[in-house]
Write an enzyme that holds these catalytic residues in place. Structure first.
Site, PDB file in Angstrom:
ATOM      1  N   ASP A 144      59.612  62.489  91.612  1.00  0.00           N
ATOM      2  CA  ASP A 144      58.475  63.067  90.876  1.00  0.00           C
ATOM      3  C   ASP A 144      57.196  62.266  91.126  1.00  0.00           C
ATOM      4  O   ASP A 144      56.743  61.564  90.240  1.00  0.00           O
ATOM      5  CB  ASP A 144      58.861  63.063  89.375  1.00  0.00           C
ATOM      6  CG  ASP A 144      57.885  63.812  88.498  1.00  0.00           C
ATOM      7  OD1 ASP A 144      57.005  64.495  89.026  1.00  0.00           O
ATOM      8  OD2 ASP A 144      58.005  63.692  87.267  1.00  0.00           O
ATOM      9  N   GLU A 207      48.704  64.765  88.146  1.00  0.00           N
ATOM     10  CA  GLU A 207      49.487  65.948  87.785  1.00  0.00           C
ATOM     11  C   GLU A 207      50.069  65.792  86.390  1.00  0.00           C
ATOM     12  O   GLU A 207      50.136  66.729  85.608  1.00  0.00           O
ATOM     13  CB  GLU A 207      50.612  66.163  88.808  1.00  0.00           C
ATOM     14  CG  GLU A 207      51.379  67.480  88.638  1.00  0.00           C
ATOM     15  CD  GLU A 207      52.645  67.364  87.792  1.00  0.00           C
ATOM     16  OE1 GLU A 207      53.236  68.392  87.469  1.00  0.00           O
ATOM     17  OE2 GLU A 207      53.038  66.237  87.435  1.00  0.00           O
ATOM     18  N   GLU A 208      50.524  64.561  86.097  1.00  0.00           N
ATOM     19  CA  GLU A 208      51.278  64.329  84.852  1.00  0.00           C
ATOM     20  C   GLU A 208      50.374  64.325  83.618  1.00  0.00           C
ATOM     21  O   GLU A 208      49.219  63.895  83.680  1.00  0.00           O
ATOM     22  CB  GLU A 208      51.993  62.968  84.935  1.00  0.00           C
ATOM     23  CG  GLU A 208      52.972  62.831  86.085  1.00  0.00           C
ATOM     24  CD  GLU A 208      54.279  63.601  85.854  1.00  0.00           C
ATOM     25  OE1 GLU A 208      54.388  64.328  84.846  1.00  0.00           O
ATOM     26  OE2 GLU A 208      55.180  63.446  86.695  1.00  0.00           O
ATOM     27  N   ASP A 254      58.096  69.558  94.682  1.00  0.00           N
ATOM     28  CA  ASP A 254      58.130  68.720  93.481  1.00  0.00           C
ATOM     29  C   ASP A 254      59.580  68.511  93.047  1.00  0.00           C
ATOM     30  O   ASP A 254      60.420  69.397  93.232  1.00  0.00           O
ATOM     31  CB  ASP A 254      57.313  69.392  92.359  1.00  0.00           C
ATOM     32  CG  ASP A 254      56.828  68.395  91.313  1.00  0.00           C
ATOM     33  OD1 ASP A 254      57.189  67.209  91.388  1.00  0.00           O
ATOM     34  OD2 ASP A 254      56.071  68.809  90.407  1.00  0.00           O
TER      35      ASP A 254
END
Ligand SMILES: *[C@@H]1O[C@H](CO)[C@@H](O)[C@H](O)[C@H]1NC(C)=O
Ligand SMILES: *[C@@H]1O[C@H](CO)[C@@H](O)[C@H](O)[C@H]1NC(C)=O
Ligand SMILES: [Zn+2]
Length: 379
Positions: A144, A207-208, A254
């Site tokens: 990830d 992204e997170e 992903d």
């Protein structure tokens, strides 16, 4: 990313131009070089190991990851053009402080499209995020998405050799043909040596979520890049209006690298592309080129999905969302269910299944070579 349940019907309806390419030959598949021992080694050197550190925006790990990418492309693939798209933003946990979100855009296009200026080539767009989640403390995010980033580096190195050969050959053939026709040809009838098709790799930041996933606490880099690309305008005569329109297909990797992944076909509009990748996986397995033990299902197990089966299915919120909302066609390569280690401290190098990492590298590379039609003009 997180699982949403809302169907995305309006987005499934927009039109799609499919490329008429031919399946890649067995000889080309066999010739894909296996990843080197060092490439995905988790302890030192190579493509992956330097990424197995926390990579939170605004921390030294972010800078180290960026250097790793830039050094790799500068040293090994100088033909690939590196650019940045940077933004800053506050997060729910940053106490009003602006954090940097810095996306890398790495492009390779035919020499003749480069000469004609921006907005000329379409790009097969291969995407992964390089940031890591701020919690739990020390989180590494091997699946990830350190492994997907390393897979894209392997892919670039592998396809470069074929692209350079193909484009040189096409230019030679075009030059020879134009000498033959010399005198009979008006300037405006000059043909380009080959298709105006390139590749771009997007290594996205932020992204997170920092606290919990919402529309504003997630996808920081992707939202900024998509907005900027939509807002960029090329000169009036350019074949493409802006960088958003140059995306022929947005392939997002992903959560890859755990054993036994099953990746559904999420979107009817790109099911044809999913089927091409699934067919390549099947051929590579049949040729015994893949290393992972086949579980009960192949990685890409929905090649036979029917149109009626797409409606009302789940959908995973991820970096493709702001691009898809602006019309990009998306192939989302993310397993459902997510890896067991997802968002836990166990998502580290030790828990990667190397056979799966290496197989994904081969499958996505084969898909890219087929897309680029590398064998078109003979060997
Ligand atoms: C964006 O950020 C990178 C990494 O810090 C930096 O090297 C680059 O110069 C910046 N680019 C622009 C256009 O600001
Ligand atoms: C896009 O352009 C419009 C009009 O020029 C402007 O109002 C808007 O702020 C821009 N958005 C971004 C994200 O740059
Ligand atoms: Zn995540």
């Amino acid at each position: 990313m997180r699982l949403l349940t809302a169907p995305l019907l309006p987005l499934l309806l927009h039109s799609l131009t499919t490329q008429a390419y031919t399946p890649i030959s067995n000889d080309f598949l066999k010739a894909i070089p296996p990843p080197a021992e060092t490439d995905f080694n988790i302890d030192s050197g190579g493509l992956l190991a330097p990424l197995l550190i926390p990579r939170v925006p605004g921390t030294p790990g972010q800078v180290k990851a960026q250097r790793h990418f830039v050094d790799f492309f500068r040293e090994n693939l100088p033909e690939w053009e590196i650019s940045w798209q940077n933004s800053t933003g506050t997060t729910p946990s940053s106490d009003g402080k602006q954090l940097p979100f810095q996306n890398l855009i790495i492009r390779r296009e035919p020499p003749w499209t480069k000469q004609r200026g921006p907005g000329t080539a379409s790009f097969l767009t291969l995407v992964a995020h390089y940031d890591s989640k701020i919690t739990p403390k020390g989180f590494i995010g091997a699946t990830d998405s350190a492994a997907p980033c390393a897979i894209l580096m392997y892919l670039a190195r592998t396809v470069e050799k074929e692209l350079a050969k193909m484009w040189a050959r096409q230019q030679q053939q075009a030059a020879a043909a134009s000498r033959e026709r010399a005198g009979n040809e008006r300037e405006e009838e000059k043909k380009m040596p080959g298709p105006d098709v390139g590749i771009q790799i997007l290594l996205l930041d932020g992204e997170e979520a920092f606290v919990s996933w919402t529309d504003t606490d997630s996808l920081y880099g992707a939202r900024s890049l998509a907005a900027e690309w939509e807002n960029t305008t090329y000169p009036a005569m350019s074949p493409f209006k802006n960088p958003m329109r140059q995306i022929s297909l947005f392939v997002l990797l992903d959560l890859l690298g755990a054993a036994g992944p099953t990746v559904p076909s999420y979107f009817q509009s790109t099911h044809w592309a999913y089927q091409r990748m699934a067919a390549l996986e099947g051929r590579l397995r049949q040729m015994k080129i893949l290393e992972s033990k086949e579980g009960t299902q192949p990685f890409l197990h929905e090649g036979g999905k029917m149109a009626a089966e797409f409606s009302g299915h789940g959908f995973v919120g991820d970096d493709h969302v702001p691009f898809m909302a602006r019309g990009a066609d998306v192939l989302h390569i993310i397993p459902t269910p997510f890896p067991r280690v997802w968002h836990t401290a166990a998502d580290d190098g030790k828990h990667l299944d190397m056979a799966s990492v290496r197989d994904w590298a081969r499958i996505v590379t084969a898909f890219t070579l087929e897309w680029m039609d590398v064998q078109k003009t003979g060997t």
